[in-house]
Each structure stands twice: as structure tokens, then as C-alpha cells.
Design an enzyme around this catalytic site. Structure first.
Site, PDB file in Angstrom:
ATOM      1  N   ASP A 281      35.883  66.231 -31.661  1.00  0.00           N
ATOM      2  CA  ASP A 281      35.160  65.005 -31.285  1.00  0.00           C
ATOM      3  C   ASP A 281      35.927  64.037 -30.393  1.00  0.00           C
ATOM      4  OD1 ASP A 281      32.646  65.415 -32.479  1.00  0.00           O
ATOM      5  OD2 ASP A 281      33.482  64.982 -34.451  1.00  0.00           O
TER       6      ASP A 281
ATOM      7  N   ASP B   2      26.823  69.942 -29.834  1.00  0.00           N
ATOM      8  CA  ASP B   2      27.398  68.615 -29.561  1.00  0.00           C
ATOM      9  C   ASP B   2      28.691  68.717 -28.740  1.00  0.00           C
ATOM     10  OD1 ASP B   2      26.121  69.182 -32.028  1.00  0.00           O
ATOM     11  OD2 ASP B   2      26.610  67.236 -32.850  1.00  0.00           O
TER      12      ASP B   2
HETATM   13  N1  GLY Z   1      27.894  64.930 -33.221  1.00  0.00           N
HETATM   14  C1  GLY Z   1      27.297  64.721 -34.468  1.00  0.00           C
HETATM   15  C2  GLY Z   1      25.900  64.267 -34.401  1.00  0.00           C
HETATM   16  O1  GLY Z   1      25.255  64.286 -33.367  1.00  0.00           O
HETATM   17  O2  GLY Z   1      25.394  63.873 -35.433  1.00  0.00           O
END
Ligand code: GLY
Length: 404
Positions: free
Chosen positions: A124, A183
Site C-alpha cells: 500500500d 487495488d
Molecule cells: N485498497 C483497499 C480498499 O479499496 O478497500
């Protein structure tokens, strides 16, 4: 927020286009004027509302969400994947309004976030460090911010698995071997940017490998995306295709479709590789032609959610998609651009109504209501979220810079 009329968005978009071609230049000019006024009002509101959010957020943590039913704000530490969105939103607000107190608050929050440039616990870092420091450097040109961005890219790149040609999203667990979530496409922006701005070119190469392998394995024939593809990182073989935050393994989790759309549009920005542009256009088609897109174009939390039309919405998916569609419009010719921009206008206009946008002093200080974090985990359902606000502000700035 469940009882909203259910109408296919295709009707709406084609209606929008017809209105534009029928009404001609005058209608287009009126639309621009309306959008300009709306954007101006929203930023004027944001600068005040975020002072409420700042007051609700102790200095050593970041805002996360707010629960209206017990009037409770929730915060996070700086390792939470969303820790970059609050400073990023403050920077967008500052960019538009030039409010000095907002910049000061952004700088204070960047100060507590900076240490995470060494974080390697998951994928992330792009969200965390580029939405924050990327905007900070773009706006202020402070070289210290660039150093932080460069270090963050080096940290993120440690998660690249050369045998599989992928960045591993989460660590292995009893549930997943080598999980990659859609993501992850968003984190490639940090890597691409560093390579394009004097850094090691290997980061762009990693991004390309990851994006290519994701095209291969993450998408269904209709260009909807799985949420999670689990890999054997030693061989690059797919172990399983599944979900974590979606309604079912086979469903189209709305925010995931937004991440995919934004991610491939961004990949085209950096590479000019037409395969990425085509991927983005096909994803846009899936989203915009989907019979389960509501009339106001704020998606249900999953395009295949049980209970539609009474399912919860996800305002974050709408703001993210709006921002991505506006960028996609920059890379396409007039008729296609109109489709994307008309859809984004509708999303932003809906989000700016009382149905989604909070009143001053309410909603814990967040701008938007009615997002869904992870419904199957019973987490963050029908609440404000930092990234809904972030992409909403980003989309309005993009609209102002590119279409007004
Ligand atoms: N990246 C995590 C979400 O979109 O909840």
C-alpha cells in the site's frame, strides 16, 4: 441511502449526449458554468469542513471514519493503507483555495507520515506515500518530499517477486499463498513517477511487468475484475481467483473496478502503450454499460450485490471512477471523451447533493457520506471514508484544470 431509483446508466449517458448534441454550444457552456460554480462551492465548503475534521483528529494519528449512530470518530495509525489520503486531501484543498492554515495542517500530517517511507509490510505504500508526498512535492517542490518519495519506491519494490513478475500485495497466510489484489494497480503510480523523475528505471519495468500479468489473470472476458488473484510466487502460476471485499469470488466489487480503471489509465499516462489505454476503455465500458449502475451513478458497493436496488452504495467508488474517467477523457477523441466526461459530471453532481455531501460540522468533518469499506467483513458500512473525499477533490480539480 438505499431507496434510490434504479435505472440503467446507459439511458442516462445516452440521454446526456443527446441533450448535448441537441442543445449545442449553449448547453455545453451552461453545463460548464454549472460545474464551475459547483466546484467552487465544494472547495469553499471543504476548507471549512476539514477544519472540523482536523479538530476531531489528535495530532499523532490520521482520520479514518465516523459513525453517525453514536457520534464517534475513528482514527488510524500511519501504517493503515489510508494514511496518505488526509494529507493529500488537505493539499488539494490548499491547491484550490490557497488557505494557509490548510497547508500548515497538511505539513503537520506529512510530518507524522514520513517515517512510513521504510514500510514494507504490504503493497500500500503508493497510496500512503504518493497521494500525500507526491502532491506535496508537485505543489511545493520541496526537495525533501522528493527524497521521501524515492525512498518509498525503493521500499515498495522489495515486494516485487521476479519469478512471478508481480508485486505481492499481502503477505502469505493460511488463506493466501501469494495474493495480488486489483487495488495494487494504484501503487504503480509511485513507481512510474520515480522512474520518470530521475530515479531508477527498474521501477517502471516492475510496474509494466505487474500491469501486464494483471491484464492476463485478473480480468474476465467482460473486462470486470476479480478482487484477489492468489499466485505461487515461485512459479507465477495462479492458485485461485477469489474475493476479499466483494460479494462473491465471481462478482464485480465496485471499488475494484474503479481501481482497475484508474490504474490502467495511469499506466497509459506514463507508457503511452495502447494496450493499457484499450484495457482502460474496456473497463470503462463494463462500468458505464452495467445494468446495475444506479441512475445517480453512485455504484452499489458491488455491481452484483445481493438486494439491489436496496443494497448499500459506495460513494468512494463514484469519486474514484469520476477521477479516472476524466483522465481517460484526456486520451480519447471527442465522442468518446463526451461519454466519459458526461458520466464523471453526473457522478460529481450526485456526490455534491445533500444525498451524499454532508452539512458543515456534521459527518465527523468528512465531506462525503455513504461509502462502503468492506461489507462482507462488516467493516465501514455506509460511512465516510478518507479516500472518497480524496478522489472527489481530485476529480473536481481535474475537471477544473482540463474541462473548464
Ligand atoms: N485498497 C483497499 C480498499 O479499496 O478497500
Amino acid at each position: 441511502m438505499k431507496k434510490v431509483m434504479f435505472v440503467s446508466c446507459m439511458l442516462l449517458i445516452s440521454g446526456g449526449l443527446l441533450a448535448q448534441s441537441g442543445g449545442g454550444k449553449k448547453d455545453a457552456a451552461n453545463k460548464k458554468q454549472q460545474m464551475k460554480q459547483m466546484i467552487d462551492e465544494q472547495f469553499k465548503f471543504a476548507v471549512e469542513q476539514y477544519k472540523v475534521l482536523a479538530k476531531n483528529t489528535p495530532a499523532n494519528v490520521m482520520p479514518k471514519t465516523y459513525y453517525a449512530k453514536n457520534n464517534k470518530s475513528e482514527t488510524s495509525d500511519t501504517k493503515w493503507w489510508c494514511s496518505g489520503f488526509y494529507p493529500g486531501s488537505l493539499l488539494y484543498i490548499y491547491e484550490y483555495t490557497k488557505d494557509a492554515a490548510t497547508l500548515k495542517e497538511a505539513e503537520a500530517r506529512l510530518g507524522i507520515l514520513e517515517k512510513e517511507k521504510h514500510y514494507t509490510g504490504n503493497h500500500d505504500l503508493g497510496f500512503m506515500m504518493f497521494c500525500s508526498f507526491g502532491n506535496a512535492y508537485r505543489i511545493t517542490k520541496n526537495p525533501a518530499y522528493k527524497t521521501t518519495i524515492d525512498t518509498s519506491a525503493a521500499s515498495l519494490s522489495t515486494r516485487y517477486r521476479p519469478a512471478a513478475k508481480l508485486i505481492q500485495s499481502w503477505n502469505s497466510s493460511s488463506r493466501w499463498k501469494g495474493p495480488v489484489i486489483i487495488d495494487n494497480m494504484m501503487n504503480l503510480e509511485l513507481l512510474n513517477w520515480v522512474s520518470a523523475n530521475g530515479g531508477d528505471k527498474k521501477y517502471a519495468a516492475i510496474s509494466k511487468s505487474h500491469a501486464d500479468k494483471t491484464i492476463l489473470n485478473h480480468f474476465r472476458p467482460d473486462y470486470s475484475s476479480y478482487h484477489v488473484v492468489d499466485y505461487d510466487m515461485k512459479t507465477g502460476e495462479v492458485v485461485k481467483k477469489a474475493t476479499w471485499q466483494g460479494a462473491a469470488d465471481s462478482s464485480a466489487w465496485s471499488r475494484g473496478q474503479g481501481w482497475a480503471l484508474y490504474g490502467y489509465t495511469m499506466m497509459y499516462r506514463f507508457t503511452k502503450d495502447k494496450r493499457y489505454l484499450n484495457q482502460a476503455k474496456n473497463i470503462a465500458k463494463f462500468i458505464l454499460n452495467n445494468p446495475n449502475m444506479p441512475a445517480d451513478m453512485v455504484p452499489y458497493w458491488d455491481f452484483d450485490a445481493p438486494g439491489i436496488p436496496n443494497a448499500d452504495r459506495d460513494a468512494s467508488a463514484a469519486s474514484l471512477m469520476a477521477s479516472a474517467l476524466l483522465e481517460l477523457g484526456q486520451y480519447t477523441k471527442k465522442a468518446e471523451r463526451n461519454t466519459y466526461v458526461t458520466a464523471a459530471e453526473k457522478m460529481l453532481t450526485s456526490l455534491s447533493t445533500d444525498a451524499y455531501r454532508a452539512k458543515l460540522g456534521e459527518n465527523g468533518g468528512f465531506l462525503l457520506m455513504h461509502s462502503t469499506g468492506a461489507l462482507p467483513l462488516k467493516s465501514e458500512v455506509d460511512v465516510p471514508l478518507t479516500y472518497a473525499d480524496y478522489y472527489y477533490l481530485e476529480a473536481m480539480l481535474r475537471y477544473k484544470n482540463w474541462y473548464l
